[in-house]
Design an enzyme around this catalytic site. Structure first.
Site, PDB file in Angstrom:
ATOM      1  CB  THR A  10       6.086  -5.795  -6.321  1.00 20.44           C
ATOM      2  OG1 THR A  10       6.775  -6.470  -7.390  1.00 20.44           O
ATOM      3  CG2 THR A  10       4.933  -4.985  -6.897  1.00 20.44           C
TER       4      THR A  10
ATOM      5  NE  ARG B  30     -52.021  34.409  22.164  1.00 21.84           N
ATOM      6  CZ  ARG B  30     -52.600  33.235  21.989  1.00 21.84           C
ATOM      7  NH1 ARG B  30     -51.951  32.254  21.427  1.00 21.84           N
ATOM      8  NH2 ARG B  30     -53.850  33.038  22.374  1.00 21.84           N
TER       9      ARG B  30
ATOM     10  CD  GLU C 296       5.555  -7.556 -14.085  1.00 22.90           C
ATOM     11  OE1 GLU C 296       4.667  -6.713 -14.352  1.00 22.90           O
ATOM     12  OE2 GLU C 296       5.422  -8.409 -13.187  1.00 22.90           O
TER      13      GLU C 296
ATOM     14  CB  ALA D 263      -0.933  -0.010   1.216  1.00 27.34           C
TER      15      ALA D 263
ATOM     16  NE  ARG E 162      -1.312   4.093 -14.285  1.00 28.37           N
ATOM     17  CZ  ARG E 162      -1.432   2.804 -14.586  1.00 28.37           C
ATOM     18  NH1 ARG E 162      -2.134   2.440 -15.647  1.00 28.37           N
ATOM     19  NH2 ARG E 162      -0.880   1.880 -13.826  1.00 28.37           N
TER      20      ARG E 162
END
Length: 457
Positions: free
Chosen positions: A79, A440, A155, A10, A16
């Protein structure tokens, strides 16, 4: 059973995505991608989990909390380089290590469990999770030998024309013998087009050592989707939304129009509840049985009892009881506690208020910072005046009170049990029990006033 470990990748920024938000923190159905992954991995009886963090490290840690340990990858060099950051925590420990990417929010615990089983049954050093892609462009290809075993992973950028024609792809999820993994990582080089250290190179290293490398192919390619841009993010949302909605329908919930119903991944709904179109359910929302929700309602982090109806309304961070009727066009703001058999009608706003059993505010009222007792009736246009420009004050309305239309209850004030407030009153002092409070001006009629006014004009 041997020990189980998990490494979550992560660390990438996700350029992108073109976003200030780090890639793995982008939500899918209301939950960050990396949280989806960690939640699924947590179901696998993992002994230790390490999340490799880099960009946005503190925010990723804040999201996941103590669900994982963390290792920092300061420079993103591939990786294999990411995985070796967990060396201090995991190297030298016997067992099996799952490696999975934090941007694959659709992967499920059942699939990863099957991967573990395949790895164990084959007595392998590496087991690769694969899938067959209609368009494998951009993915690493699985190259098998004549016996069907995995020979290597290439790859896309380094693949030959023949290798690029292969449809079986590497999903980026693996099981490794943990001791063999960290020994092989020391031998991985960056002699490739990108100049990076690729984790799949571990497979070739172990193959040369005569170790068993196998693969488990999932039948659900969509489950392996990696999110690298907004287009893939929207596709993950679409798939997750279908998965969530179908789960609720199989569990006895009626969705009148699933395509226009958005339900977060942590929402729980009881049987025989009906969800109408345009409804959005988010966060840790829990909805009971036999409810009617929607149309066009937004509910987040709420607990809702059985037989409650909410129509055309918004409710956030609140508790709503049994057999409550809310809406249309009501707003339940955070920290409200609405008890059973309550009616909150059209254009009523409730904020940080307790609303007692059987009480009603049927239309055009604001009840904020208040404690409302049982069987209270609040008339149309009445409000609790809770704010003096600096501080908020509490209004207490005790059981069986009747508040007439267009009344202003100026806090701090207590309306005693069983009392009445006359319509049009502005109450600035406490009202005793069983009293009638009138605040009132007395009505005065000016005879022939209009004729005199017209004569002046």
């Amino acid at each position: 059973m041997s020990s189980r470990y998990a490494i979550i990748l992560a660390a990438g920024q996700g350029t992108r995505m073109k976003s200030k938000l780090y890639k793995v923190l982008h939500p899918v159905c209301g939950k960050p991608m990396v949280q989806h992954v960690v939640d699924q991995v947590s179901q696998l009886n993992i002994d230790e989990m390490v999340t490799i963090i880099g960009h946005g490290a503190e925010k990723v840690k804040a999201q996941l909390g103590n669900l994982s340990q963390y290792a920092l990858q300061e420079s993103q060099l591939g990786t294999a380089h990411a995985v070796i950051q967990a060396k201090e925590m995991l190297a030298g420990k016997p067992g099996v290590t799952l490696v999975v990417c934090g941007d694959t929010p659709l992967i499920q615990a059942e699939t990863m469990e099957a991967l573990f089983k395949q790895h164990q049954d084959a007595n392998a050093k590496v087991t690769v999770l694969t899938a067959e892609a209609v368009d494998p462009t951009g993915y690493g290809r699985i190259v098998r030998n004549n016996e069907g075993f995995v020979e290597k992973i290439v790859e896309h950028k380094d693949a030959t024309v023949e290798e690029r024609s292969i449809k079986e792809i590497n999903t980026g999820t693996y099981c490794f013998d943990n001791l063999a993994l960290f020994q092989a990582l020391e031998q991985v080089s960056n002699d490739n087009v990108q100049g990076e250290y690729y984790l799949p190179d571990v497979i070739e290293i172990l193959k040369k050592q005569g170790e068993i490398v196998t693969a488990f192919q999932t039948t659900e390619f969509e489950e392996t989707l990696g999110v690298n841009d907004r287009i893939a993010l929207s596709e993950a949302e679409r798939i997750m939304k279908i998965r969530i909605n179908e789960t609720h329908m199989r569990n006895g919930v009626t969705l009148i129009d699933p395509q226009t119903t958005y339900i977060g991944s942590d929402v729980a709904i009881g049987q025989d509840t009906v969800i109408y179109p345009g409804t959005v359910l988010l966060g840790k929302t829990t909805i009971g049985s036999d409810c009617i929700i929607g149309p066009n309602s937004e509910i987040k982090d709420c607990q809702i009892g059985d037989e409650t109806t909410i129509r055309h309304s918004v409710a956030h961070d609140s508790s709503i009881g049994r057999a409550v009727n809310i809406g249309p066009f009501a707003h339940i703001r955070p920290a409200s506690d609405i008890h059973d058999d309550v009616k909150i009608g059209n254009f009523v706003e409730i904020k940080k208020a307790v609303f007692g059993q059987g009480s009603k505010a049927s239309h055009l009222s604001y009840i904020g910072d208040a404690e409302v007792g049982k069987d209270v009736n609040i008339g149309c246009g009445s409000i609790t005046v809770n704010y003096d420009g600096k501080n908020k004050f509490l209004t207490k309305i005790e059981d069986n009170v009747f508040v007439g239309c267009n009344s202003n209850l100026v806090a701090p004030v207590t309306i005693g049990k069983g009392s009445y407030v006359a319509a049009g009153s502005t109450i600035t002092s406490d009202v005793p029990e069983d009293a009638l409070s009138i605040a009132r001006a007395r009505q005065v009629n000016k005879e022939n006033y209009v004729q005199k006014l017209n004569q002046k004009k």
